[in-house]
Design an enzyme around this catalytic site. Structure first.
Site, PDB file in Angstrom:
ATOM      1  N   HIS A   1     -33.792   6.922  -3.455  1.00  0.00           N
ATOM      2  CA  HIS A   1     -35.057   7.855  -3.455  1.00  0.00           C
ATOM      3  C   HIS A   1     -36.144   7.013  -3.954  1.00  0.00           C
ATOM      4  O   HIS A   1     -35.948   5.979  -4.793  1.00  0.00           O
ATOM      5  CB  HIS A   1     -35.018   9.124  -4.003  1.00  0.00           C
ATOM      6  CG  HIS A   1     -34.516  10.211  -2.915  1.00  0.00           C
ATOM      7  ND1 HIS A   1     -33.100  10.206  -2.917  1.00  0.00           N
ATOM      8  CD2 HIS A   1     -34.978  11.167  -2.277  1.00  0.00           C
ATOM      9  CE1 HIS A   1     -32.651  11.292  -1.893  1.00  0.00           C
ATOM     10  NE2 HIS A   1     -34.123  11.835  -1.764  1.00  0.00           N
TER      11      HIS A   1
ATOM     12  N   LYS B   1     -38.844  10.849  -8.415  1.00  0.00           N
ATOM     13  CA  LYS B   1     -37.830  11.841  -8.240  1.00  0.00           C
ATOM     14  C   LYS B   1     -37.278  12.295  -9.483  1.00  0.00           C
ATOM     15  O   LYS B   1     -36.604  11.486 -10.271  1.00  0.00           O
ATOM     16  CB  LYS B   1     -36.802  11.553  -7.134  1.00  0.00           C
ATOM     17  CG  LYS B   1     -35.888  12.807  -6.869  1.00  0.00           C
ATOM     18  CD  LYS B   1     -34.943  12.680  -5.696  1.00  0.00           C
ATOM     19  CE  LYS B   1     -34.191  13.653  -5.273  1.00  0.00           C
ATOM     20  NZ  LYS B   1     -34.829  14.929  -5.278  1.00  0.00           N
TER      21      LYS B   1
HETATM   22  N1  LIG Z   1     -35.955  20.063   1.115  1.00  0.00           N
HETATM   23  C1  LIG Z   1     -36.676  18.936   1.446  1.00  0.00           C
HETATM   24  O1  LIG Z   1     -36.744  18.815   2.435  1.00  0.00           O
HETATM   25  C2  LIG Z   1     -37.434  18.248   0.400  1.00  0.00           C
HETATM   26  C3  LIG Z   1     -38.217  17.170   0.634  1.00  0.00           C
HETATM   27  C4  LIG Z   1     -38.956  16.552  -0.444  1.00  0.00           C
HETATM   28  C5  LIG Z   1     -38.936  17.032  -1.398  1.00  0.00           C
HETATM   29  N2  LIG Z   1     -38.139  18.173  -2.031  1.00  0.00           N
HETATM   30  C6  LIG Z   1     -38.143  18.788  -3.154  1.00  0.00           C
HETATM   31  O2  LIG Z   1     -39.195  19.585  -3.330  1.00  0.00           O
HETATM   32  C7  LIG Z   1     -39.571  19.535  -4.674  1.00  0.00           C
HETATM   33  C8  LIG Z   1     -40.858  18.984  -5.181  1.00  0.00           C
HETATM   34  O3  LIG Z   1     -40.714  17.572  -4.680  1.00  0.00           O
HETATM   35  P1  LIG Z   1     -42.349  16.677  -4.819  1.00  0.00           P
HETATM   36  O4  LIG Z   1     -41.566  15.227  -4.642  1.00  0.00           O
HETATM   37  O5  LIG Z   1     -43.345  17.207  -3.971  1.00  0.00           O
HETATM   38  O6  LIG Z   1     -42.562  16.827  -6.663  1.00  0.00           O
HETATM   39  P2  LIG Z   1     -43.902  16.832  -7.186  1.00  0.00           P
HETATM   40  O7  LIG Z   1     -43.599  16.689  -8.548  1.00  0.00           O
HETATM   41  O8  LIG Z   1     -44.897  15.715  -6.569  1.00  0.00           O
HETATM   42  O9  LIG Z   1     -44.600  18.355  -6.845  1.00  0.00           O
HETATM   43  C9  LIG Z   1     -44.356  19.538  -7.538  1.00  0.00           C
HETATM   44  C10 LIG Z   1     -45.542  20.234  -7.824  1.00  0.00           C
HETATM   45  O10 LIG Z   1     -45.234  21.517  -8.250  1.00  0.00           O
HETATM   46  C11 LIG Z   1     -46.147  21.851  -9.244  1.00  0.00           C
HETATM   47  N3  LIG Z   1     -45.572  23.083  -9.971  1.00  0.00           N
HETATM   48  C12 LIG Z   1     -44.864  23.027 -10.980  1.00  0.00           C
HETATM   49  N4  LIG Z   1     -44.484  24.091 -11.386  1.00  0.00           N
HETATM   50  C13 LIG Z   1     -45.393  25.159 -10.666  1.00  0.00           C
HETATM   51  C14 LIG Z   1     -45.616  26.388 -10.312  1.00  0.00           C
HETATM   52  N5  LIG Z   1     -45.014  27.356 -11.313  1.00  0.00           N
HETATM   53  N6  LIG Z   1     -46.356  26.922  -9.487  1.00  0.00           N
HETATM   54  C15 LIG Z   1     -47.048  25.899  -8.579  1.00  0.00           C
HETATM   55  N7  LIG Z   1     -46.778  24.890  -8.744  1.00  0.00           N
HETATM   56  C16 LIG Z   1     -46.100  24.277  -9.798  1.00  0.00           C
HETATM   57  C17 LIG Z   1     -46.307  20.353  -9.982  1.00  0.00           C
HETATM   58  O11 LIG Z   1     -47.347  20.515 -10.939  1.00  0.00           O
HETATM   59  C18 LIG Z   1     -46.567  19.395  -8.874  1.00  0.00           C
HETATM   60  O12 LIG Z   1     -47.734  19.277  -8.513  1.00  0.00           O
HETATM   61  C19 LIG Z   1     -38.393  18.459  -5.533  1.00  0.00           C
HETATM   62  O13 LIG Z   1     -37.344  19.702  -6.003  1.00  0.00           O
HETATM   63  C20 LIG Z   1     -37.910  17.836  -4.418  1.00  0.00           C
HETATM   64  O14 LIG Z   1     -36.510  17.396  -4.465  1.00  0.00           O
HETATM   65  C21 LIG Z   1     -37.505  18.826  -0.986  1.00  0.00           C
HETATM   66  O1  LIG Z   2     -38.189  13.253  -2.487  1.00  0.00           O
HETATM   67  C1  LIG Z   2     -37.565  14.347  -2.919  1.00  0.00           C
HETATM   68  O2  LIG Z   2     -37.512  14.680  -4.240  1.00  0.00           O
HETATM   69  C2  LIG Z   2     -36.699  14.769  -2.049  1.00  0.00           C
HETATM   70  N1  LIG Z   2     -35.866  15.895  -2.338  1.00  0.00           N
HETATM   71  C3  LIG Z   2     -35.089  16.377  -1.587  1.00  0.00           C
HETATM   72  C4  LIG Z   2     -33.595  16.305  -2.174  1.00  0.00           C
HETATM   73  O3  LIG Z   2     -33.159  16.174  -3.400  1.00  0.00           O
HETATM   74  O4  LIG Z   2     -32.339  16.216  -1.319  1.00  0.00           O
HETATM   75  C5  LIG Z   2     -34.837  16.148  -0.290  1.00  0.00           C
HETATM   76  C6  LIG Z   2     -35.349  14.794   0.089  1.00  0.00           C
HETATM   77  C7  LIG Z   2     -36.692  14.238  -0.802  1.00  0.00           C
END
Ligand SMILES: NC(=O)c1ccc[n+]([C@@H]2O[C@H](COP(=O)([O-])OP(=O)(O)OC[C@H]3O[C@@H](n4cnc5c(N)ncnc54)[C@H](O)[C@@H]3O)[C@@H](O)[C@H]2O)c1
Ligand SMILES: O=C(O)C1=N[C@H](C(=O)O)CCC1
Length: 250
Positions: free
Chosen positions: A135, A139
């Site tokens: 990643h 992250k």
């Molecule tokens: N399931 C998937 O397919 C997938 C894909 C990408 C990322 N993710 C996950 O999604 C999450 C976010 O990833 P990211 O890369 O966008 O992180 P990021 O840090 O860019 O974004 C997170 C955002 O949430 C905000 N935040 C924190 N607490 C909050 C609250 N109480 N209310 C509203 N906003 C709040 C932060 O200020 C930030 O802007 C991580 O856990 C990541 O692993 C999941």
């Molecule tokens: O960018 C991230 O953070 C991502 N989080 C998810 C994970 O932890 O599996 C999905 C992939 C991207």
């Protein structure tokens, strides 16, 4: 037909900002709120949100979901950090709001969901299985939610088939050299500038190896899964773990 009223939590984040654009572009949805850190959750009620897309942090997700479930707002969750205790807590709150649906998807990309399925199918046929996730270096959590889920599914499939423990003659090792142990499956996490979200499942048997690899090259890869989740969660009460439950994968 009236449009689904959708809110995004974590709207300024990497995936949240992409989700805001995807919801705005969907003909059957209306973006009614885009909340960042510090914004009031009451906005969800005031704007009549039907579905909240939760893309924040492991530290914020439980409080946000407690609020949503209490107010009968369905949720589509991509945030990581799920433990058995957290899932049990969520099931308990959902029991008090039986018409509300929550989808938790460790990964919204179709390719990643298929990787998990193929890995689980293959796992019983090979002596050795290891997971490598790669990643971007911003992250916060390791190993990824996807890798953890992949390893759990592999372990379940191997246990069901009665597989022996994996061969590994390591006697001495630097801390971390053999990765994290997720239910007996080693999981290795790489953080590298230039990457987004990638995973390899390495399987090895006598005289052969099989590698299943998936690459998310852009956050757009997660959007069809998020939109599908929003459309389906309103008719799927209770807790659903994994987007595969909404896909007809056979
Ligand atoms: N399931 C998937 O397919 C997938 C894909 C990408 C990322 N993710 C996950 O999604 C999450 C976010 O990833 P990211 O890369 O966008 O992180 P990021 O840090 O860019 O974004 C997170 C955002 O949430 C905000 N935040 C924190 N607490 C909050 C609250 N109480 N209310 C509203 N906003 C709040 C932060 O200020 C930030 O802007 C991580 O856990 C990541 O692993 C999941
Ligand atoms: O960018 C991230 O953070 C991502 N989080 C998810 C994970 O932890 O599996 C999905 C992939 C991207």
């Amino acid at each position: 037909m009236s449009k689904l009223r959708v809110a995004v939590l974590g709207a300024k984040g990497r995936i949240g900002s992409e989700a805001v654009r995807a919801v705005e572009a969907a003909d059957d949805m209306e973006l009614v709120a885009a909340l960042g850190r510090g914004d009031k959750l009451e906005t969800l009620v005031d704007t009549g949100a039907q579905v909240a897309v939760e893309l924040t942090t492991p530290a914020s997700v439980m409080g946000n979901l407690d609020f949503c479930v209490r107010h009968g707002i369905h949720a589509v969750v991509g945030t990581t950090g799920w433990t058995d205790e957290r899932l049990a807590h969520l099931r308990t709150s959902l029991a008090a709001s039986p018409e509300t649906g929550v989808l938790i998807a460790p990964n919204f990309s179709i390719g990643a969901v298929l990787t998990m399925k193929f890995a689980a199918q293959a796992a019983r046929w090979f002596e050795s299985v290891e997971v490598v996730e790669l990643h971007h270096p911003n992250k916060a959590d390791a190993p990824s939610g996807t890798a953890t889920r992949t390893a759990q599914l592999i372990a379940e499939a191997r246990a069901e088939a009665g597989c022996a423990p994996q061969p590994d003659a390591t006697v001495t090792a630097l801390d971390g050299a053999r990765g994290a142990d997720v239910d007996g499956v080693p999981v290795h996490a790489v953080r590298l500038r230039g990457l987004l979200a990638h995973q390899e499942v390495l399987l090895g048997g006598e005289g052969e190896t099989l590698t299943i690899r998936h690459d998310s090259l852009h956050h757009s890869s997660f959007m069809p899964g998020i939109l599908l989740g929003v459309r389906r969660v309103v008719d799927t009460p209770g807790l659903t773990f994994g987007l595969e439950n909404y896909l007809d994968l056979g």
